[in-house]
Every structure is written in structure tokens, then in C-alpha cells.
Design an enzyme around this catalytic site. Structure first.
Site, PDB file in Angstrom:
ATOM      1  N   SER A  61       0.824  -1.211   0.000  1.00 43.20           N
ATOM      2  CA  SER A  61       0.000   0.000   0.000  1.00 43.20           C
ATOM      3  C   SER A  61       0.852   1.252   0.000  1.00 43.20           C
ATOM      4  CB  SER A  61      -0.909   0.028   1.233  1.00 43.20           C
ATOM      5  OG  SER A  61      -1.626   1.251   1.234  1.00 43.20           O
ATOM      6  N   LYS A  71      -4.414  -6.746   3.477  1.00 45.22           N
ATOM      7  CA  LYS A  71      -4.416  -5.603   2.541  1.00 45.22           C
ATOM      8  C   LYS A  71      -5.852  -5.280   2.102  1.00 45.22           C
ATOM      9  CE  LYS A  71      -2.859  -2.461  -0.365  1.00 45.22           C
ATOM     10  NZ  LYS A  71      -3.938  -2.052  -1.222  1.00 45.22           N
ATOM     11  N   HIS A 111      -7.389  -3.414   4.844  1.00 43.95           N
ATOM     12  CA  HIS A 111      -6.812  -2.057   4.791  1.00 43.95           C
ATOM     13  C   HIS A 111      -7.606  -1.208   3.796  1.00 43.95           C
ATOM     14  CE1 HIS A 111      -4.422   0.864   2.536  1.00 43.95           C
ATOM     15  NE2 HIS A 111      -3.762   1.116   3.670  1.00 43.95           N
ATOM     16  N   ASN A 112      -7.847  -1.769   2.624  1.00 43.46           N
ATOM     17  CA  ASN A 112      -8.568  -0.999   1.612  1.00 43.46           C
ATOM     18  C   ASN A 112     -10.018  -0.739   2.025  1.00 43.46           C
ATOM     19  OD1 ASN A 112      -6.186  -1.289   0.189  1.00 43.46           O
ATOM     20  ND2 ASN A 112      -7.227  -1.547  -1.761  1.00 43.46           N
ATOM     21  N   GLU A 120      -9.905   2.019   4.257  1.00 42.61           N
ATOM     22  CA  GLU A 120      -9.629   3.204   3.416  1.00 42.61           C
ATOM     23  C   GLU A 120     -10.946   3.755   2.836  1.00 42.61           C
ATOM     24  OE1 GLU A 120      -6.446   2.585   0.389  1.00 42.61           O
ATOM     25  OE2 GLU A 120      -7.962   3.136  -1.089  1.00 42.61           O
TER      26      GLU A 120
HETATM   27  C1  6PG Z   1      -3.243   1.476  -1.551  1.00 42.29           C
HETATM   28  C2  6PG Z   1      -4.546   1.722  -2.223  1.00 42.29           C
HETATM   29  C3  6PG Z   1      -4.539   1.133  -3.580  1.00 42.29           C
HETATM   30  C4  6PG Z   1      -5.650   1.661  -4.450  1.00 42.29           C
HETATM   31  C5  6PG Z   1      -6.876   0.806  -4.394  1.00 42.29           C
HETATM   32  C6  6PG Z   1      -8.190   1.464  -4.136  1.00 42.29           C
HETATM   33  O1  6PG Z   1      -3.291   0.880  -0.486  1.00 42.29           O
HETATM   34  O2  6PG Z   1      -2.206   1.883  -2.074  1.00 42.29           O
HETATM   35  O3  6PG Z   1      -5.581   1.160  -1.491  1.00 42.29           O
HETATM   36  O4  6PG Z   1      -4.498  -0.227  -3.430  1.00 42.29           O
HETATM   37  O5  6PG Z   1      -5.837   2.988  -4.354  1.00 42.29           O
HETATM   38  O6  6PG Z   1      -6.849   0.178  -5.625  1.00 42.29           O
HETATM   39  O7  6PG Z   1      -8.761   1.852  -5.319  1.00 42.29           O
HETATM   40  P1  6PG Z   1     -10.301   1.988  -5.627  1.00 42.29           P
HETATM   41  O8  6PG Z   1     -10.800   3.160  -4.840  1.00 42.29           O
HETATM   42  O9  6PG Z   1     -10.266   2.283  -7.095  1.00 42.29           O
HETATM   43  O10 6PG Z   1     -11.007   0.718  -5.331  1.00 42.29           O
END
Ligand code: 6PG
Length: 484
Positions: free
Chosen positions: A132, A186, A189-190, A193
Site C-alpha cells: 500500500s 491488505k 486495509h482498503n 480506506e
Molecule cells: C493502496 C490503495 C490502492 C488503491 C486501491 C483502491 O493501499 O495503495 O488502497 O491499493 O488505491 O486500488 O482503489 P479503488 O478506490 O479504485 O477501489
């Protein structure tokens, strides 16, 4: 290098993430990096533009494999999916027992488990590693979440530690667990996010449309917030985005961007996985659905005149209002992380991973998209009690929520009255109230299930499983637990 002239690490796939990771690797003492891309032109460009990296450029996959010292270690940085399988198969045909294939893309963790099993008999290690930090992170120091075998980590660990971000003096990498554990973490994590971004977006929406602040003023508010407990990369970049002015129109950038959020799938995976595991990630789910709703252009175009019956949000004290929004954001954010860590624990239990939640919180302190000051508090919480059943029960977070609760309730209630959508704020508060409730209406749901489907229920005052004869004399009988 263990063999003269050979590379100790290779990178396959030289789009931006792969190129940057290769450059990062090459910049660290002791690494010699072999690079390979399906189209050689791209390899050539990278090598020509960065002579300082001393890359070993391979034109064919055979050259690439031949350029690697043993145990051969190659990081695949290609688009997740079929492309990854194709590269794995090419490497497996040429690698030997003890060699290591790392998938550094955003692969679905079940694919990683499948891929590892598929080549396990060959003696080649397969490691799914979440990386990430976006393009800049890949170049300067990402947060890295490797899975795979303990043995492969002996070779891989020092190489990954050499390129990872450093937080509080420690590299942001840890062996998360076996097989798909790294990609699972991961994925979560997303998911977090997504929740974090949606919560910030809801705060922005309220500040702008209820508070009447301009984007530039809100950028200033976020910059202030970034000095306190909300300090994080996402708050910081939000202020930057809000400061941006569109060159063509002179309008705030945020006003010229189509309000339909895209996604590449990791948030959806998080929610699908959490549904399967039976672990509530309601904040993340609302964030995913908020993106879906935003993209329902056809429905939204027709729904603009639906009745609102909304009342005005009267703000007498602007500073108090801003503080209410900040606290609502902080409390909701705590819930999103609590749910994310719960999901990791649930995944670990189901897939037999021994995941150290404190170590995960530490490697998220630097390099990654959700890096935040507040992860130190999460690391402290798991440091004190590795078996903590919910982050919300840690003293620091209990206090933080208790100090935010009145604000949080005011913001969610006022938003509802004034007609502002706050799905992530609202669902996080409901989750919190649900978690702390002494009795939930789930008892009534059990009654309904027993009524129409004889699904049985348990009693608060006796062991066993029961069913009421609803269509008979309504007496209660002991029953076998329902299997339908
Ligand atoms: C990271 C990000 C990266 C990316 C994702 C999310 O940890 O560096 O999470 O993996 O930005 O692909 O993207 P989307 O918003 O397009 O799903």
C-alpha cells in the site's frame, strides 16, 4: 548478491507501481534488481531513464530467470487476475524448489490461497504481499503486508524491510501470516480506506452545505484537524484536493468533478468476505454502497424532486458546529477501524492464521493510504491486551468515544432532520449503540423465525433449544436446533 553479477531480486510488470518498486529496491544498498516486462520497450525506457539504478534488464522471461541469483526471488506487479496467473505459470516452469514468487498486486486472498496450493508441491514458495501507498509509496517506502511461508520470509523479509516505509523507527512490514493472510489484511486495509474516505466526505458535505463554508475554508478546517487526533494522510490530501482550483473555469476543483465515485473492487471484496465471515463491517459497507448510489446516474437524475420535508440546520455557533463534526468524524472513524480489526480476527480464525493485530496496526502507521497518528493508539491497545475483543473496549478509545458521543448524536440527528445523507456516520453510531445494548430486538427476530419456519430459539433462563407450537396450542416444546 549470492552469485557474481546476478540480481538478488527481480520485478515483473513495469507499469508505474512496478517501475517505482523496482527503483525503490535498486536504491537500497545491497540490492541488484532484474526487471522484466512483457513489452521490452517499457523495460528499455525504465532502464534508460534510470541508469543510476543499475538494473539488469531482461528481454525474455528466460533471460530474467537466468539473471536471478538463487534462491530466485521475483515480485510480480501486474494487474490482478488472469495476467497474474499467466506470469506465475511462466515463472513456475523455470523456477526451482526454494525459489520465491511474490505477488505484489491487489489479489483476492482466496486466489492467493489457491495459487499457493497449486504450486506447493513444486517446492517453490508463493507469497501474496499486499503493498500500500500508491505510486509514491512504491517509490519512497510503502507499507507491506506479506503472507506465505515462514521460510520464504527469511529471504524476503530483509529485502522488503529495506524498501518499506519507516514509522517510529520500525520498517512497515511484518510477516502477517501464512498463505493468503497478507492479501487478506491488505483487503481489509482498503476496506478501512473506503470507510475513512466516505467519513471525510460526509464531514465535508455537512461543513459545506449545512455550515456554509467554502471548499477553501474547509481545507483550512481539515488542515487544523490534521494537527490533532485526526492527523492522517487522508485528511492531509483532502485539504489539498479542496484547495485545488480548476484552471479552465476558476471554480473549486471539487465542483467540476462528476460526483460519481469509482472503485476497483477491494472494498466490495471486504464487504463480501465480511458477510461470509458474519462480522459486521457496516461502516465499510456503507462506504461501498455510497459509491454505488453516487454512480446510479439514471435514478439520481429522476429523483431530484422527491419530497424532502427537511428542516433547516440552524447553526448559532459555527466553531461549536465544526467541533461537533470533527468529533462525529473521529468517533465514526474509531468504529470503522474497530470493525476492520474485528474482520481480521474473524478471517484469522476461519483461515487458521496467527495474525498479530498489534503488528498490523504498527505497519499501517507509515507508507500506506490509511496511515495515521491514531494507529499508534491502536498499537498501544493491542500492546496492552493482544486478546482485546473490540477496540471500543480499550480505555483510550472508550474515553475518546465518550467525549465525542453528544456531538456524534447531534450531527447524525441534525443531518437526518435537515435531509443530508450520512450513511457512514449514521451506521457507525447505530453499530455503537447496538454493541452496547443490553437487549437487542434480535429476540423478536428469533420469535418471527420460529413462527414461520420452526427455526427454533434459545431461552435466557434455560439450556437447550425450543420451538413454540404456533399453529397449535402455542405451548413450548424442546426441539433439535433447526438446520433449515
Ligand atoms: C493502496 C490503495 C490502492 C488503491 C486501491 C483502491 O493501499 O495503495 O488502497 O491499493 O488505491 O486500488 O482503489 P479503488 O478506490 O479504485 O477501489
Amino acid at each position: 548478491m549470492s552469485e557474481q553479477g546476478k540480481a538478488n531480486i527481480g520485478v515483473v510488470g513495469l507499469a508505474v507501481m512496478g517501475s517505482n518498486l523496482a527503483r525503490n529496491l535498486a536504491s537500497r544498498t545491497g540490492n541488484t534488481v532484474a526487471v522484466y516486462n512483457r513489452t521490452f520497450a517499457r523495460t528499455n525506457t525504465l532502464v534508460t531513464e534510470h541508469p543510476e539504478a543499475g538494473f539488469v534488464a531482461a528481454e525474455t522471461i528466460d533471460d530474467f530467470v537466468a539473471s536471478l541469483a538463487t534462491p530466485r526471488t521475483a515480485i510480480i506487479m501486474v494487474q490482478a487476475g488472469a495476467g497474474t496467473d499467466a506470469v506465475i505459470s511462466e515463472l513456475v516452469q523455470r523456477f526451482e524448489p526454494g525459489d520465491i514468487i511474490v505477488d505484489g498486486g491487489n489479489a483476492l486472498f482466496t486466489d492467493t490461497i489457491r495459487r499457493e496450493q497449486a504450486i506447493a508441491d513444486s517446492g517453490i514458495h508463493f507469497v501474496g504481499a499486499g503493498i500500500s501507498g500508491g505510486e509514491e509509496g512504491a517509490l519512497k517506502g510503502p507499507s507491506i503486508m506479506p503472507g506465505g511461508s515462514v521460510e520464504s520470509y527469511k529471504t524476503l523479509g530483509p529485502i522488503l524491510a529495506s524498501i518499506a516505509a519507516i514509522a517510529e523507527g520500525e520498517p512497515c512490514v511484518t510477516h502477517v501470516g501464512t498463505d493468503g493472510a497478507g492479501h487478506f489484511v491488505k483487503m481489509i486495509h482498503n476496506g478501512i480506506e473506503y470507510a475513512d474516505m466516505q467519513l471525510i466526505a460526509e464531514a465535508y458535505d455537512i461543513l459545506r452545505n449545512a455550515g456554509g463554508f467554502t471548499p477553501a475554508e474547509i481545507a483550512g478546517i481539515f488542515t487544523e484537524w490534521n494537527k490533532g487526533e485526526l492527523e492522517s494522510y487522508l485528511i492531509e490530501i483532502t485539504a489539498e484536493v479542496l484547495t485545488q482550483v480548476d484552471a479552465a473555469t476558476g471554480k473549486p476543483f471539487v465542483d467540476v468533478v462528476l460526483d460519481q465515485a469509482g472503485s476497483k473492487g477491494t472494498g466490495v471484496w471486504t464487504v463480501q468476505t465480511a458477510l461470509d465471515l458474519g462480522t459486521p463491517v457496516s461502516g465499510i459497507a456503507e462506504a461501498v454502497f455510497a459509491r454505488s448510489l453516487s454512480s446510479q446516474a439514471g435514478q439520481r437524475a429522476k429523483a431530484g424532486n422527491l419530497p424532502a420535508e427537511a428542516s433547516a440546520w440552524t447553526i448559532d455557533d459555527k466553531a461549536a458546529f465544526v467541533e461537533d463534526v470533527r468529533r462525529a468524524l473521529y468517533a465514526s472513524k474509531i468504529v470503522a477501524y474497530a470493525q476492520g480489526f474485528d474482520a481480521i480476527r474473524a478471517g484469522a480464525a476461519t483461515y487458521n492464521w496467527n495474525i498479530d493485530l498489534g503488528a498490523v496496526s504498527k505497519i499501517w502507521r507509515g507508507g500506506c493510504i490509511i496511515r495515521a497518528q491514531f494507529l499508534n493508539r491502536i498499537a498501544d491497545a493491542y500492546g496492552k491486551d493482544a486478546g482485546l475483543v473490540s477496540l471500543l473496549l480499550d480505555g483510550y478509545f472508550t474515553k475518546a468515544i465518550s467525549e465525542s458521543l453528544a456531538s456524534w448524536r447531534r450531527v447524525v440527528a441534525q443531518a437526518a432532520l435537515a435531509g443530508f445523507p450520512v450513511p457512514a456516520f449514521g451506521s457507525s453510531l447505530s453499530y455503537y449503540d447496538g454493541l452496547r445494548a443490553e437487549r437487542l430486538p434480535a429476540a423478536l427476530v428469533q420469535g418471527q423465525r420460529d413462527f414461520f419456519g420452526a427455526h427454533t430459539y434459545k431461552r435466557v433462563d434455560a439450556e437447550g433449544t425450543f420451538h413454540t407450537l404456533w399453529s397449535g396450542d402455542r405451548s413450548e416444546i424442546a426441539a433439535e436446533p433447526s438446520t433449515h
